[in-house]
Design a protein around this motif. Structure first.
Motif, short mmCIF file in Angstrom:
data_model
loop_
_atom_site.label_atom_id
_atom_site.label_comp_id
_atom_site.label_asym_id
_atom_site.label_seq_id
_atom_site.Cartn_x
_atom_site.Cartn_y
_atom_site.Cartn_z
N LEU A 4 9.96 12.47 74.79
CA LEU A 4 10.10 13.95 75.78
C LEU A 4 9.29 13.95 77.05
CD1 LEU A 4 11.72 16.86 75.94
CD2 LEU A 4 10.27 17.53 74.03
N LEU A 5 9.30 14.47 77.92
CA LEU A 5 8.54 14.63 79.25
C LEU A 5 8.64 15.71 79.18
CD1 LEU A 5 6.87 13.65 81.44
CD2 LEU A 5 9.83 12.93 82.91
N VAL A 6 7.75 16.73 79.54
CA VAL A 6 7.22 18.30 79.86
C VAL A 6 7.17 17.86 81.47
CG1 VAL A 6 7.22 20.02 79.18
CG2 VAL A 6 7.68 18.75 77.39
N ILE A 7 7.79 18.72 82.17
CA ILE A 7 7.45 18.78 83.51
C ILE A 7 6.49 20.09 83.51
CG2 ILE A 7 7.74 18.89 85.99
CD1 ILE A 7 9.26 16.69 85.13
N GLY A 8 5.44 20.60 83.60
CA GLY A 8 4.78 21.76 84.02
C GLY A 8 4.35 22.57 83.15
N ALA A 9 3.42 20.92 82.38
CA ALA A 9 3.12 21.74 80.88
C ALA A 9 1.74 22.25 80.46
CB ALA A 9 3.68 19.83 80.31
N SER A 10 1.17 22.28 81.75
CA SER A 10 0.12 23.09 80.83
C SER A 10 -0.76 24.94 81.44
CB SER A 10 -1.39 22.36 83.08
OG SER A 10 -1.05 22.88 83.98
N LEU A 15 3.27 25.03 78.59
CA LEU A 15 2.00 23.95 77.37
C LEU A 15 3.26 25.21 75.70
CD1 LEU A 15 -0.25 23.45 76.88
CD2 LEU A 15 -1.05 25.80 76.65
N GLU A 16 3.60 25.83 75.61
CA GLU A 16 4.42 26.43 74.79
C GLU A 16 5.33 25.01 73.95
OE1 GLU A 16 3.40 28.46 72.67
OE2 GLU A 16 2.65 29.80 73.73
N THR A 17 6.38 24.20 74.83
CA THR A 17 7.41 23.60 74.58
C THR A 17 6.85 22.55 74.11
OG1 THR A 17 8.72 24.52 76.73
CG2 THR A 17 8.68 21.87 76.24
N VAL A 18 5.72 22.30 74.90
CA VAL A 18 4.57 20.97 74.12
C VAL A 18 4.63 21.33 72.78
CG1 VAL A 18 2.31 19.81 74.58
CG2 VAL A 18 3.50 20.29 76.83
N SER A 36 -4.92 16.29 81.82
CA SER A 36 -6.35 16.18 81.68
C SER A 36 -6.53 17.58 80.51
CB SER A 36 -6.86 15.25 82.21
OG SER A 36 -7.48 16.32 83.21
N ARG A 37 -6.60 18.62 81.03
CA ARG A 37 -7.04 19.50 80.57
C ARG A 37 -6.19 20.48 78.94
NH1 ARG A 37 -8.56 20.89 86.30
NH2 ARG A 37 -7.26 22.99 85.77
N ILE A 38 -5.16 19.86 79.03
CA ILE A 38 -4.44 20.51 77.86
C ILE A 38 -4.96 20.31 76.81
CG2 ILE A 38 -1.94 20.49 76.46
CD1 ILE A 38 -0.64 19.65 79.31
N ILE A 184 11.33 38.15 75.69
CA ILE A 184 11.73 37.16 74.47
C ILE A 184 10.27 36.38 75.15
CG2 ILE A 184 12.66 35.80 76.55
CD1 ILE A 184 13.74 34.05 74.01
N ALA A 185 9.53 36.07 74.05
CA ALA A 185 8.35 35.15 74.12
C ALA A 185 8.64 33.92 74.28
CB ALA A 185 7.75 35.27 72.47
N ARG A 186 7.29 33.54 74.85
CA ARG A 186 7.59 32.31 75.84
C ARG A 186 7.48 31.27 74.65
NH1 ARG A 186 4.13 35.16 78.47
NH2 ARG A 186 3.87 35.19 80.69
N ALA A 187 7.06 31.30 73.30
CA ALA A 187 7.01 30.70 72.00
C ALA A 187 8.37 30.63 71.90
CB ALA A 187 6.34 31.11 71.09
N ASP A 188 9.22 31.72 71.22
CA ASP A 188 11.08 31.47 71.30
C ASP A 188 11.70 30.29 72.43
OD1 ASP A 188 11.10 32.86 68.85
OD2 ASP A 188 10.93 34.81 70.08
#
Length: 216
Positions: A4-10, A15-18, A36-38, A184-188
């Motif tokens: 999976l490629l997550v764009i906007g992952a930081s 980040l929650e999707t990662v 690099s800072r994830i 809605i929570a970002r994690a959801d």
């Protein structure tokens, strides 16, 4: 398991999707300028620094990928001027995916984008336009570009985002007649996005995600 490629992952939903994708056992390529800072553990995580507006970066990031989650965001300070990130980044991503044969795209826009704008309640409409109008005009253009593509896309429109852990109790509003704004929570949101990687049931559809509804 998918790659999976997550764009906007930081940050934010990205980040929650990662985090959610790694927990589900997927391999994740986390794409962001500050990738690099994830600070997440695991051998299945690849941090991939890049610019969503750079075609070479996007092309390289798509190598070997099964599905893409596009979860871009802009800082609040940038909402006062013209916003073009969503449409311009999508204008690069979509043809790159079509060229490389990566078909599955799950794109986060938001409640109020596209035809969901028509169901914004009267109490919300004016403040929404004043604060988010420029960004959501650009999200409209983003959605149009995706809809016109040859990809297997799903548009995901979360309501007002909150922090905290995933509840698993959110509502997926598929029917336009049921669309309304809510919290809605970002994690959801991330939980839903990861579930769509292996679920073809909502390809070619737009959904609204909420936990608790807001007053109309």
């Amino acid at each position: 398991m998918a790659h999976l490629l997550v764009i906007g992952a930081s940050r934010g939903i990205g980040l929650e999707t990662v985090r959610a994708a790694l927990a589900a056992g997927h391999r994740v390529r986390a794409f962001a300028r500050s990738a690099s800072r994830i600070d997440l553990p695991g051998p299945n995580l690849e941090r991939f620094p890049g610019d969503a507006l750079n075609g070479c970066d996007i092309g390289a990031a798509l190598d070997g990928i099964d599905a893409v989650v596009q979860a871009l965001g802009v800082p609040v300070r940038d909402l006062i001027g013209p916003v073009r990130l969503f449409s311009e980044a999508t204008g690069i991503l979509v043809p790159a995916m079509e060229k490389t044969g990566v078909r599955r795209l799950i794109a986060v826009t938001g409640f109020g984008a596209g035809d969901s704008r028509d169901v914004i309640g009267p109490l919300q409409r004016l403040p929404f336009r004043l604060v988010f109008g420029r960004a959501y005009d650009d999200k409209d253009a983003q959605e149009i570009r995706i809809r016109r593509s040859r990809l297997d896309w799903t548009l995901v429109r979360p309501g007002v985002l909150t922090g905290g852990a995933a509840t698993g109790c959110y509502r997926v509003l598929d029917d336009p007649a049921s669309w309304r704004n809510g919290l809605i929570a970002r994690a959801d949101v991330a939980h839903f996005l990861v579930a769509q990687v292996a679920d073809a049931g909502r390809i070619g559809k737009a959904v609204v995600l909420i936990d608790r509804a807001l007053p109309l």
